[in-house]
Design a protein around this motif. Structure first.
Motif, PDB file in Angstrom:
ATOM      1  N   GLN A   1     -12.919  -3.476   1.950  1.00 35.56           N
ATOM      2  CA  GLN A   1     -12.814  -2.205   2.677  1.00 35.56           C
ATOM      3  C   GLN A   1     -13.176  -1.026   1.771  1.00 35.56           C
ATOM      4  O   GLN A   1     -13.882  -0.098   2.194  1.00 35.56           O
TER       5      GLN A   1
ATOM      6  N   TRP B   1     -17.088  -1.016   1.148  1.00 36.48           N
ATOM      7  CA  TRP B   1     -17.916  -0.568   2.273  1.00 36.48           C
ATOM      8  C   TRP B   1     -17.660   0.898   2.612  1.00 36.48           C
ATOM      9  O   TRP B   1     -18.580   1.590   3.062  1.00 36.48           O
ATOM     10  N   ARG B   2     -16.451   1.383   2.371  1.00 40.77           N
ATOM     11  CA  ARG B   2     -16.209   2.824   2.536  1.00 40.77           C
ATOM     12  C   ARG B   2     -17.035   3.616   1.526  1.00 40.77           C
ATOM     13  O   ARG B   2     -17.543   4.698   1.832  1.00 40.77           O
TER      14      ARG B   2
ATOM     15  N   VAL C   1     -19.956   2.679   0.297  1.00 40.67           N
ATOM     16  CA  VAL C   1     -21.343   2.654   0.789  1.00 40.67           C
ATOM     17  C   VAL C   1     -21.526   3.703   1.889  1.00 40.67           C
ATOM     18  O   VAL C   1     -22.519   4.447   1.908  1.00 40.67           O
ATOM     19  N   ALA C   2     -20.551   3.779   2.815  1.00 40.96           N
ATOM     20  CA  ALA C   2     -20.624   4.757   3.901  1.00 40.96           C
ATOM     21  C   ALA C   2     -20.595   6.184   3.354  1.00 40.96           C
ATOM     22  O   ALA C   2     -21.340   7.058   3.827  1.00 40.96           O
TER      23      ALA C   2
ATOM     24  N   ASN D   1     -24.039   6.948   1.861  1.00 42.73           N
ATOM     25  CA  ASN D   1     -25.036   7.230   2.893  1.00 42.73           C
ATOM     26  C   ASN D   1     -24.807   8.598   3.540  1.00 42.73           C
ATOM     27  O   ASN D   1     -25.754   9.356   3.782  1.00 42.73           O
TER      28      ASN D   1
ATOM     29  N   ALA E   1     -26.717  -4.743   8.319  1.00 41.13           N
ATOM     30  CA  ALA E   1     -25.448  -4.075   8.659  1.00 41.13           C
ATOM     31  C   ALA E   1     -24.995  -4.435  10.074  1.00 41.13           C
ATOM     32  O   ALA E   1     -23.914  -5.028  10.242  1.00 41.13           O
TER      33      ALA E   1
ATOM     34  N   HIS F   1     -21.242  -4.677  10.575  1.00 40.94           N
ATOM     35  CA  HIS F   1     -20.984  -3.400   9.925  1.00 40.94           C
ATOM     36  C   HIS F   1     -21.649  -2.281  10.721  1.00 40.94           C
ATOM     37  O   HIS F   1     -22.687  -2.480  11.348  1.00 40.94           O
TER      38      HIS F   1
ATOM     39  N   SER G   1     -23.623   3.223   9.412  1.00 42.41           N
ATOM     40  CA  SER G   1     -23.260   4.066   8.266  1.00 42.41           C
ATOM     41  C   SER G   1     -23.153   3.264   6.973  1.00 42.41           C
ATOM     42  O   SER G   1     -23.163   3.839   5.886  1.00 42.41           O
ATOM     43  N   GLU G   2     -23.055   1.937   7.085  1.00 43.43           N
ATOM     44  CA  GLU G   2     -22.956   1.076   5.907  1.00 43.43           C
ATOM     45  C   GLU G   2     -24.248   0.316   5.644  1.00 43.43           C
ATOM     46  O   GLU G   2     -24.281  -0.624   4.841  1.00 43.43           O
TER      47      GLU G   2
ATOM     48  N   GLU H   1     -27.822  -0.637   4.107  1.00 39.55           N
ATOM     49  CA  GLU H   1     -28.305  -0.548   2.723  1.00 39.55           C
ATOM     50  C   GLU H   1     -29.817  -0.355   2.729  1.00 39.55           C
ATOM     51  O   GLU H   1     -30.554  -1.189   3.243  1.00 39.55           O
TER      52      GLU H   1
END
Length: 199
Positions: A20, A23-24, A26-27, A30, A137, A142, A145-146, A148
């Motif tokens: 979690q 991935w937060r 990564v978000a 972005n 994603a 996902h 927003s996550e 890549e």
């Protein structure tokens, strides 16, 4: 703690962050740079075109695009953000900087007359994988927003770079292998991280 208790630990227990948290991150990455990801995708789309172009210097331009992507990845993701949760991230950022310098230096070297050669099957597959990577994603549950994107996250950047190196065949094979070491290591690190956070 007794020695026997160590057997109860798995590799994922030594990971510094949860899925979690990753991935937060990564978000956040972005969101901080949106909509520049669209420009990065356009640059990735240009790579196979540059590799096929008949104009002098087109392959050098492809190498320069890859160099810029590694420099940006190293600073924007690894240095300023990933270092919050991963102690080795600053070292990875330095490796990204080294890769950017190597690619930039390579872009300035004379090529041996094979401008405009097609990337070949392996190069085409790697470039296509880099371009399609953001689709993983939604395919893996996902949000967008996550996703890549090339230049913003390690795996698509490494795949695209390996595709470019497979397409720039005007050099001896050893030089392309040398320039492939850091992208290959980046893919292995990414695969190990994904495997650990999935445990």
């Amino acid at each position: 703690m007794t020695v026997t208790e160590w057997w109860t630990y798995g590799l994922s227990d030594f990971l510094m962050f949860s899925p979690q948290v990753y991935w937060r991150l990564v978000a956040r990455h972005n969101a901080a740079w949106w909509p520049w990801q669209a420009l990065a995708l356009a640059a990735a789309l240009a790579l196979p075109v540059l590799l096929r172009a008949r104009r002098p210097g087109a392959q050098r331009a492809a190498l320069a695009v890859a160099a810029l992507a590694w420099a940006w990845l190293g600073w924007a993701f690894h240095w300023r953000l990933y270092s919050e949760i991963f102690l080795a991230a600053p070292s990875v950022a330095l490796a990204c900087g080294l890769q950017a310098l190597l690619l930039a230096a390579a872009a300035g070297l004379p090529l041996r007359s094979r401008e405009g050669a097609a990337p070949g099957p392996l190069g085409a597959i790697l470039l296509a994988a880099a371009l399609l990577y953001p689709l993983l994603a939604p395919l893996t549950g996902h949000p967008w927003s996550e996703a890549e994107v090339f230049g913003f996250m390690p795996e698509p950047t490494a795949l695209a770079t390996l595709g470019v190196l497979a397409g720039v065949r005007a050099w001896p094979a050893w030089s392309r292998w040398l320039l492939s070491v850091i992208p290959g290591a980046s893919l292995l690190l990414g695969a190990a991280t994904r495997w650990l956070i999935a445990q």
